[in-house]
Design an enzyme around this catalytic site. Sequence first.
Site, mmCIF file in Angstrom:
data_model
loop_
_atom_site.group_PDB
_atom_site.id
_atom_site.type_symbol
_atom_site.label_atom_id
_atom_site.label_comp_id
_atom_site.label_asym_id
_atom_site.label_seq_id
_atom_site.Cartn_x
_atom_site.Cartn_y
_atom_site.Cartn_z
ATOM 1 N N SER A 1 -10.180 13.058 79.916
ATOM 2 C CA SER A 1 -10.191 14.084 80.961
ATOM 3 C C SER A 1 -9.264 13.757 82.127
ATOM 4 O O SER A 1 -9.012 14.606 82.979
ATOM 5 C CB SER A 1 -11.618 14.283 81.495
ATOM 6 O OG SER A 1 -12.099 13.090 82.092
ATOM 7 N N THR B 1 -5.500 -0.190 85.163
ATOM 8 C CA THR B 1 -5.124 -1.291 86.044
ATOM 9 C C THR B 1 -6.293 -1.698 86.936
ATOM 10 O O THR B 1 -7.367 -1.106 86.876
ATOM 11 C CB THR B 1 -3.920 -0.902 86.916
ATOM 12 O OG1 THR B 1 -4.269 0.242 87.725
ATOM 13 C CG2 THR B 1 -2.725 -0.535 86.040
ATOM 14 N N HIS C 1 3.181 6.246 95.616
ATOM 15 C CA HIS C 1 2.482 7.084 94.642
ATOM 16 C C HIS C 1 1.867 8.305 95.331
ATOM 17 O O HIS C 1 1.796 8.379 96.556
ATOM 18 C CB HIS C 1 1.387 6.287 93.927
ATOM 19 C CG HIS C 1 1.904 5.344 92.896
ATOM 20 N ND1 HIS C 1 2.327 4.067 93.201
ATOM 21 C CD2 HIS C 1 2.086 5.490 91.560
ATOM 22 C CE1 HIS C 1 2.738 3.464 92.098
ATOM 23 N NE2 HIS C 1 2.599 4.305 91.088
ATOM 24 N N LYS D 1 -3.937 8.646 94.176
ATOM 25 C CA LYS D 1 -4.082 7.325 93.560
ATOM 26 C C LYS D 1 -5.120 6.508 94.325
ATOM 27 O O LYS D 1 -5.086 6.422 95.556
ATOM 28 C CB LYS D 1 -2.745 6.587 93.535
ATOM 29 C CG LYS D 1 -2.805 5.266 92.769
ATOM 30 C CD LYS D 1 -1.416 4.694 92.522
ATOM 31 C CE LYS D 1 -1.487 3.348 91.819
ATOM 32 N NZ LYS D 1 -2.164 3.443 90.498
ATOM 33 N N THR E 1 1.507 -2.018 88.806
ATOM 34 C CA THR E 1 2.913 -2.343 88.557
ATOM 35 C C THR E 1 3.478 -3.207 89.675
ATOM 36 O O THR E 1 4.200 -4.185 89.415
ATOM 37 C CB THR E 1 3.743 -1.057 88.428
ATOM 38 O OG1 THR E 1 3.227 -0.276 87.353
ATOM 39 C CG2 THR E 1 5.205 -1.371 88.166
#
EC number: 1.17.1.8
Length: 258
Positions: free
Chosen positions: A10, A88, A142, A146, A153
């Site tokens: 989702s 992450t 970002h 987020k 990263t």
Amino acid sequence: MTKLGIHGGSGKMGTMIYECAQNFTNIEISAIYSIEPLKYSPNCIVTNDLQKLFENCDAVIDFTIKDGAIALLNYAKSHPKPICMGTTALGSEGEALLKECGKKMPVIYATNMSLGVAVLNSLTAQASKILRDFDCEIVEMHHRHKKDAPSGTAMTLAKTVANARGLDLEKVRISGRDGMIGERKKDEIAVMSLRGGDIVGRHSVGFYNDGEFIELNHTATSRATFANGAIKAALWVINQENGLYDINDCLGIKKCVR
């Protein structure tokens, strides 16, 4: 035909993986795990049961959150299945589980599934050694939604710099500056996070010295970049021996070292 399962169907990445998979002729999305209702109508099994997900695919692609990823890895310990892990900020518990699962099945874990970021990371390692006396600053940008910072990263890039320079990242990393903090420390590695708009992802690694500087940049303009990378990584990891791999292994940049 390889059957892939999506854990986290989702979410933005789960949705994009399903969409991108339709362009591959050698795979099918055979099962999707999701707790939340899907905003699309996939032609496959949709479930909130990990057993059903695992029974109906050859490999699992995970893009969830920390708790979801840890639940998946705990289940996989006793039900081995090739895994492509893209979640992450797993913390020490998640990282330990990745290593444990790697002893029983092939697992690829990458904080970024992009080919371009893999090259950025490789160039960062080289530059960190050659430009040893240059100050290093990392900036990531970002979208406003987020949830974690710094990005996975950015942390991978910071670890690359620290490892290349023989430094302990926990001792030299900072995530912000404010007030009369004094001069920049020699081995300091700054990781700064910006949030806003709908930026998919931008990472910059800068090396700064008196009279000159160099910046390495990567910008993602579509999540399809990550989705296609995850699908290719899942197809790759299916054919590997048990072990914990990263995107560099998949691309042939280096062998599995963990």
